[in-house]
Design a protein around this motif. Structure first.
Motif, PDB file in Angstrom:
ATOM      1  N   GLY A 251       0.915  -1.174  -0.123  1.00  0.00           N
ATOM      2  CA  GLY A 251       0.145   0.094   0.615  1.00  0.00           C
ATOM      3  C   GLY A 251       0.629   0.896  -0.191  1.00  0.00           C
ATOM      4  N   ALA A 252       1.615   1.511  -0.193  1.00  0.00           N
ATOM      5  CA  ALA A 252       2.619   2.613  -0.988  1.00  0.00           C
ATOM      6  C   ALA A 252       2.560   4.002  -1.107  1.00  0.00           C
ATOM      7  CB  ALA A 252       3.617   1.798  -2.254  1.00  0.00           C
ATOM      8  N   PRO A 260      -7.140   4.860   6.074  1.00  0.00           N
ATOM      9  CA  PRO A 260      -8.199   5.568   7.149  1.00  0.00           C
ATOM     10  C   PRO A 260      -8.828   4.306   7.810  1.00  0.00           C
ATOM     11  CG  PRO A 260      -8.876   3.819   4.735  1.00  0.00           C
ATOM     12  CD  PRO A 260      -7.358   3.860   5.053  1.00  0.00           C
ATOM     13  N   ASP A 261      -7.751   3.000   8.347  1.00  0.00           N
ATOM     14  CA  ASP A 261      -8.049   2.061   9.393  1.00  0.00           C
ATOM     15  C   ASP A 261      -6.866   1.806   9.697  1.00  0.00           C
ATOM     16  OD1 ASP A 261      -6.219   0.694   7.972  1.00  0.00           O
ATOM     17  OD2 ASP A 261      -7.790  -1.198   6.843  1.00  0.00           O
ATOM     18  N   TYR A 262      -6.232   3.052  10.551  1.00  0.00           N
ATOM     19  CA  TYR A 262      -5.147   2.918  10.841  1.00  0.00           C
ATOM     20  C   TYR A 262      -4.871   2.759  12.209  1.00  0.00           C
ATOM     21  CZ  TYR A 262      -0.791   5.183  12.963  1.00  0.00           C
ATOM     22  OH  TYR A 262       0.693   5.220  14.054  1.00  0.00           O
TER      23      TYR A 262
END
Length: 388
Positions: A251-252, A260-262
């Motif tokens: 996911g560079a 968004p799901d950090y």
């Protein structure tokens, strides 16, 4: 379940060099020790090897020249993370482009005889820093805020996980304690003396909330594997390890902190791909060798691979009963990078093969038939499912 072309390959041989800290051994010496051991372990000779692949340490041309091999390089798998050359070898074999592929990784904690590029711009005109920034979209802002290393980036993930799910420092500490217990059973591990939870909690801080015992151990060493066609399994001197599936992700564009799901990472997508290509499930896995460059990365992999629910890795690890020898999921049975030493995901692969071959000695998981291996963190991840 989608098709897994990598299923048409086996790991026929494994090799490992002497392991140590600040040994001053040249890269090529360590590499030749591991690759010769892997070739012999597979019951082959250098003349049987069709191609060589590496992560980019000791140049393949040097190894080919030393062993008298022909030059037939294998491309790494896009987004495969640190184990991309191994995944590339799987696909080269299954596509018929090679029968036996040698793959190795060699590390030297002080840099050794491999030249380190200076800060000059390459021929394309971009500086090394700009190139890194283009590969991982948030790197330049991180550097601007003096977050220079993976320790800084993972400390933020770790703190966010603690805030969202109530994960505690003690729970991270149990992973370190368990890893050291396994290292005590591995004569190659660089740190074998037991540690206690109190040792972990009072260890020197690195970057909050990471302490020294959350971090992997730099070492000198080399590990090699031979990937072969499946019909060769009957001729292997040792039980061949079969490749059931692998998953990758890069996911560079999202980088380290822009998901968004950090604090989730690319391990989510890699694990999803892995399970989509197999009829096996997390409940079928007998032993897990999961990347532990920092303790948090292993927690992230436990959740991504479905061994526990979202935010539940802390309770899963707490007390170490689930992850110990004889537990629900024996984890990092060689001591992991936290205690045995950092081999960038290659020792986890080597150990998975040792376990599936039943050669783990005092750390052997009884009846191990299915193993999962993972590597990487942040925006790059790869994982493999292996069977006896």
């Amino acid at each position: 379940m989608s098709d897994a072309p990598e299923r048409g390959a086996v790991i026929s041989g494994i090799g490992i060099s002497g392991i140590g800290r600040k040994t001053n051994r040249p890269h090529l010496d360590m590499t030749l020790e591991s690759v010769r051991a892997a070739i012999a372990d597979a019951g082959l000779t250098p003349a049987d090897i069709d191609a060589v692949a590496t992560l980019g340490d000791t140049p393949a041309a040097q190894v080919e020249q030393a062993l008298g091999l022909r030059n037939a390089g294998i491309e790494a798998v896009q987004a495969g993370g640190l184990l991309a050359p191994v995944m590339g070898a799987f696909l080269a074999v299954t596509s018929g482009r090679a029968r036996h592929v040698l793959v190795y990784r060699t590390v030297q904690m002080m840099g050794g005889d491999i030249p380190i590029p200076d800060g000059d711009a390459p021929a394309g005109g971009e500086s090394p820093a700009a190139t890194v920034g283009n590969v991982m979209g948030d790197m330049m802002p991180l550097l601007a805020y003096h977050a220079y290393s993976a320790a800084h980036w993972l400390a933020m993930h770790m703190r966010r996980h603690m805030y969202l799910y109530g994960t505690t420092k003690e729970q991270f500490g149990w992973l370190a304690v368990n890893s050291r217990r396994f290292a005590g059973l591995n004569e190659r591990a660089v740190y074998r003396e037991p540690i206690t939870l109190d040792d972990y909690l009072t260890a020197r801080p690195v970057t909050d909330p990471l302490c020294l015992l959350d971090c992997d151990v730099p070492i000198d060493g080399s590990i090699a594997v031979v990937v072969s066609v499946p019909e060769y399994a009957a001729d292997c001197p040792h039980p061949a390890v079969r490749v059931d599936s692998f998953g990758t992700s890069a996911g560079a564009a999202l980088g380290w902190v822009n998901r968004p799901d950090y604090p989730k990472m690319a391990s989510i997508e890699a694990a999803r791909e892995l399970w989509s290509k197999t009829s096996l499930t997390p409940a079928d896995v007998d032993v897990a060798e999961l990347y532990d460059g920092f303790t948090f990365l292993t927690f992230a992999w436990l959740e991504a691979l479905g061994f526990c629910g979202e935010g539940e890795s802390g309770p899963f690890v707490e007390g170490a009963a689930n992850i110990a020898l004889g537990g629900r999921l024996p984890l990092n049975t060689y001591g992991g990078q936290l205690s045995a030493g950092r081999m960038h995901g290659y020792w986890v692969l080597h150990e998975a093969c040792v376990q599936l071959r039943g050669e783990g000695g005092p750390r052997q998981v009884d009846g191990a038939e299915v193993a999962v291996v993972s590597n990487g963190g942040g925006p790059i991840a790869g994982c493999m499912l292996l069977t006896r």
